[in-house]
Motif scaffolding. Structure first.
Motif, PDB file in Angstrom:
ATOM      1  N   THR A  58       0.826  -1.204   0.000  1.00 15.28           N
ATOM      2  CA  THR A  58       0.000   0.000   0.000  1.00 15.28           C
ATOM      3  C   THR A  58       0.863   1.258   0.000  1.00 15.28           C
ATOM      4  OG1 THR A  58      -0.092   0.190   2.391  1.00 15.28           O
ATOM      5  CG2 THR A  58      -1.789  -1.183   1.344  1.00 15.28           C
ATOM      6  N   GLY A  59       0.249   2.373  -0.326  1.00 13.18           N
ATOM      7  CA  GLY A  59       0.945   3.653  -0.254  1.00 13.18           C
ATOM      8  C   GLY A  59       1.399   3.949   1.168  1.00 13.18           C
ATOM      9  N   ALA A  60       0.551   3.623   2.156  1.00 18.26           N
ATOM     10  CA  ALA A  60       0.916   3.824   3.559  1.00 18.26           C
ATOM     11  C   ALA A  60       2.146   2.998   3.917  1.00 18.26           C
ATOM     12  CB  ALA A  60      -0.258   3.468   4.467  1.00 18.26           C
ATOM     13  N   ALA A  61       2.214   1.761   3.433  1.00 18.45           N
ATOM     14  CA  ALA A  61       3.372   0.896   3.711  1.00 18.45           C
ATOM     15  C   ALA A  61       4.639   1.459   3.063  1.00 18.45           C
ATOM     16  CB  ALA A  61       3.101  -0.519   3.221  1.00 18.45           C
ATOM     17  N   HIS A  62       4.510   2.007   1.861  1.00 22.66           N
ATOM     18  CA  HIS A  62       5.661   2.629   1.193  1.00 22.66           C
ATOM     19  C   HIS A  62       6.173   3.822   2.008  1.00 22.66           C
ATOM     20  CE1 HIS A  62       6.098   0.473  -2.617  1.00 22.66           C
ATOM     21  NE2 HIS A  62       4.769   0.418  -2.676  1.00 22.66           N
ATOM     22  N   ILE A  63       5.249   4.652   2.502  1.00 26.49           N
ATOM     23  CA  ILE A  63       5.650   5.815   3.294  1.00 26.49           C
ATOM     24  C   ILE A  63       6.304   5.365   4.598  1.00 26.49           C
ATOM     25  CG2 ILE A  63       4.810   7.838   4.574  1.00 26.49           C
ATOM     26  CD1 ILE A  63       2.613   8.090   2.401  1.00 26.49           C
ATOM     27  N   THR A  64       5.703   4.379   5.261  1.00 33.80           N
ATOM     28  CA  THR A  64       6.277   3.860   6.506  1.00 33.80           C
ATOM     29  C   THR A  64       7.696   3.360   6.278  1.00 33.80           C
ATOM     30  OG1 THR A  64       4.086   3.227   7.308  1.00 33.80           O
ATOM     31  CG2 THR A  64       5.982   2.187   8.382  1.00 33.80           C
ATOM     32  N   GLN A  65       7.892   2.634   5.193  1.00 35.30           N
ATOM     33  CA  GLN A  65       9.216   2.095   4.878  1.00 35.30           C
ATOM     34  C   GLN A  65      10.240   3.219   4.678  1.00 35.30           C
ATOM     35  OE1 GLN A  65       9.499  -0.042   1.096  1.00 35.30           O
ATOM     36  NE2 GLN A  65      10.707  -1.613   2.159  1.00 35.30           N
ATOM     37  N   VAL A  66       9.868   4.252   3.949  1.00 35.86           N
ATOM     38  CA  VAL A  66      10.780   5.383   3.709  1.00 35.86           C
ATOM     39  C   VAL A  66      11.076   6.115   5.018  1.00 35.86           C
ATOM     40  CG1 VAL A  66      10.937   7.671   2.629  1.00 35.86           C
ATOM     41  CG2 VAL A  66      10.203   5.703   1.282  1.00 35.86           C
ATOM     42  N   LEU A  67      10.047   6.367   5.819  1.00 34.23           N
ATOM     43  CA  LEU A  67      10.258   7.062   7.087  1.00 34.23           C
ATOM     44  C   LEU A  67      11.100   6.216   8.048  1.00 34.23           C
ATOM     45  CD1 LEU A  67       6.787   8.754   7.690  1.00 34.23           C
ATOM     46  CD2 LEU A  67       8.952   9.873   7.090  1.00 34.23           C
ATOM     47  N   ALA A  68      10.858   4.916   8.103  1.00 31.32           N
ATOM     48  CA  ALA A  68      11.639   4.031   8.979  1.00 31.32           C
ATOM     49  C   ALA A  68      13.113   4.044   8.583  1.00 31.32           C
ATOM     50  CB  ALA A  68      11.082   2.614   8.943  1.00 31.32           C
ATOM     51  N   THR A  69      13.386   3.961   7.300  1.00 30.26           N
ATOM     52  CA  THR A  69      14.765   4.000   6.812  1.00 30.26           C
ATOM     53  C   THR A  69      15.407   5.342   7.137  1.00 30.26           C
ATOM     54  OG1 THR A  69      14.228   2.458   5.039  1.00 30.26           O
ATOM     55  CG2 THR A  69      16.216   3.795   4.749  1.00 30.26           C
ATOM     56  N   SER A  70      14.674   6.422   6.898  1.00 27.16           N
ATOM     57  CA  SER A  70      15.201   7.759   7.179  1.00 27.16           C
ATOM     58  C   SER A  70      15.458   7.961   8.663  1.00 27.16           C
ATOM     59  CB  SER A  70      14.235   8.829   6.670  1.00 27.16           C
ATOM     60  OG  SER A  70      14.130   8.745   5.277  1.00 27.16           O
ATOM     61  N   MET A  71      14.538   7.508   9.499  1.00 29.03           N
ATOM     62  CA  MET A  71      14.700   7.672  10.939  1.00 29.03           C
ATOM     63  C   MET A  71      15.848   6.822  11.475  1.00 29.03           C
ATOM     64  SD  MET A  71      10.738   8.066  12.167  1.00 29.03           S
ATOM     65  CE  MET A  71      11.042   8.835  13.768  1.00 29.03           C
ATOM     66  N   ALA A  72      16.081   5.665  10.866  1.00 23.18           N
ATOM     67  CA  ALA A  72      17.197   4.812  11.279  1.00 23.18           C
ATOM     68  C   ALA A  72      18.538   5.460  10.952  1.00 23.18           C
ATOM     69  CB  ALA A  72      17.091   3.449  10.611  1.00 23.18           C
ATOM     70  N   LYS A  73      18.590   6.177   9.849  1.00 19.48           N
ATOM     71  CA  LYS A  73      19.842   6.791   9.396  1.00 19.48           C
ATOM     72  C   LYS A  73      20.059   8.201   9.937  1.00 19.48           C
ATOM     73  CE  LYS A  73      20.013   4.409   4.954  1.00 19.48           C
ATOM     74  NZ  LYS A  73      19.948   4.589   3.502  1.00 19.48           N
ATOM     75  N   ASP A  74      18.971   8.895  10.282  1.00 23.95           N
ATOM     76  CA  ASP A  74      19.063  10.323  10.587  1.00 23.95           C
ATOM     77  C   ASP A  74      18.254  10.662  11.833  1.00 23.95           C
ATOM     78  OD1 ASP A  74      19.109  13.092  10.602  1.00 23.95           O
ATOM     79  OD2 ASP A  74      18.389  13.316   8.538  1.00 23.95           O
ATOM     80  N   ASP A  75      18.939  10.984  12.921  1.00 26.61           N
ATOM     81  CA  ASP A  75      18.274  11.321  14.180  1.00 26.61           C
ATOM     82  C   ASP A  75      17.492  12.632  14.124  1.00 26.61           C
ATOM     83  OD1 ASP A  75      19.194   9.047  15.399  1.00 26.61           O
ATOM     84  OD2 ASP A  75      20.877  10.033  16.400  1.00 26.61           O
ATOM     85  N   SER A  76      17.662  13.398  13.073  1.00 29.34           N
ATOM     86  CA  SER A  76      16.966  14.686  13.001  1.00 29.34           C
ATOM     87  C   SER A  76      15.515  14.561  12.530  1.00 29.34           C
ATOM     88  CB  SER A  76      17.726  15.667  12.100  1.00 29.34           C
ATOM     89  OG  SER A  76      17.625  15.281  10.751  1.00 29.34           O
ATOM     90  N   VAL A  77      15.121  13.413  11.995  1.00 31.35           N
ATOM     91  CA  VAL A  77      13.753  13.225  11.497  1.00 31.35           C
ATOM     92  C   VAL A  77      12.816  12.965  12.681  1.00 31.35           C
ATOM     93  CG1 VAL A  77      12.231  11.879  10.004  1.00 31.35           C
ATOM     94  CG2 VAL A  77      14.577  12.357   9.280  1.00 31.35           C
ATOM     95  N   HIS A  78      11.780  13.803  12.799  1.00 33.72           N
ATOM     96  CA  HIS A  78      10.788  13.697  13.862  1.00 33.72           C
ATOM     97  C   HIS A  78       9.394  13.651  13.251  1.00 33.72           C
ATOM     98  CE1 HIS A  78      13.149  14.784  17.582  1.00 33.72           C
ATOM     99  NE2 HIS A  78      14.036  14.969  16.620  1.00 33.72           N
ATOM    100  N   LEU A  79       8.503  12.887  13.864  1.00 30.51           N
ATOM    101  CA  LEU A  79       7.116  12.800  13.426  1.00 30.51           C
ATOM    102  C   LEU A  79       6.229  13.520  14.429  1.00 30.51           C
ATOM    103  CD1 LEU A  79       6.933   9.032  12.404  1.00 30.51           C
ATOM    104  CD2 LEU A  79       7.622  10.993  11.012  1.00 30.51           C
ATOM    105  N   LEU A  80       5.249  14.266  13.930  1.00 31.38           N
ATOM    106  CA  LEU A  80       4.311  14.990  14.783  1.00 31.38           C
ATOM    107  C   LEU A  80       2.894  14.727  14.289  1.00 31.38           C
ATOM    108  CD1 LEU A  80       6.913  17.016  14.180  1.00 31.38           C
ATOM    109  CD2 LEU A  80       5.630  18.481  15.680  1.00 31.38           C
TER     110      LEU A  80
END
Length: 161
Positions: free
Chosen positions: A2-24
């Motif tokens: 799903t599109g939601a799964a694609h977004i989750t995957q991108v955000l998870a990868t980004s958050m794993a690599k970059d501590d500056s990514v925050h979700l609100l």
């Protein structure tokens, strides 16, 4: 996927690599995109009250401190409550200070298209996926972009595979 799964995957990868990514957001535990990330990264997932201008205001503060905030709004009606923050502050400050802010806006089937209102704001990028795989690619592009990006996410794309 799903599109939601694609977004989750991108955000998870980004958050794993970059501590500056925050979700609100106001309902991250209920979000098909953010609920698993809330468990994985509780220190960088911020549940805030249902006050849209406040969500954007906190995102501006995070961005000015070097973070990359990804805000999940409840829907297109939330844009009205946050429009002053988005247009007068976020877009102008992000342009001046080279910051990044991403606003994710789910769109139901019977929504009033906010694109004309948003495209009239200077320094604001408006994107929308047409296919589920596009949803992740758009978020990935927004994470790499400077400025404010509003991602209009049709529920048909978020939920379809």
């Amino acid at each position: 996927m799903t599109g939601a799964a694609h977004i989750t995957q991108v955000l998870a990868t980004s958050m794993a690599k970059d501590d500056s990514v925050h979700l609100l957001g106001e309902s991250l535990p209920l979000s098909p995109v953010c609920s698993s990330l809330l468990v994985q990264y509780p220190q960088r997932c911020h549940l805030l009250p249902a006050a849209d201008a406040t969500l954007v205001g906190v995102a501006i503060g995070l961005a000015l401190s070097g973070k990359v905030p990804v805000v999940e709004l409840a829907g297109p009606e939330a844009l009205w409550g946050a429009l002053q923050q988005i247009g007068q502050e976020a877009a102008n400050l992000s342009h001046e200070f080279n910051t990044s802010i991403i606003l994710r806006v789910p769109l139901g089937p019977d929504f009033d298209d906010p694109t004309p209102m948003l495209t009239s704001v200077q320094n604001l990028q408006v994107l929308s996926p047409a296919e589920p795989a596009d949803a992740g690619a758009i978020i990935q592009t927004a994470l790499r972009s400077s400025g404010v990006t509003v991602v209009l996410e049709p529920l048909t794309v978020l939920g379809s595979s």
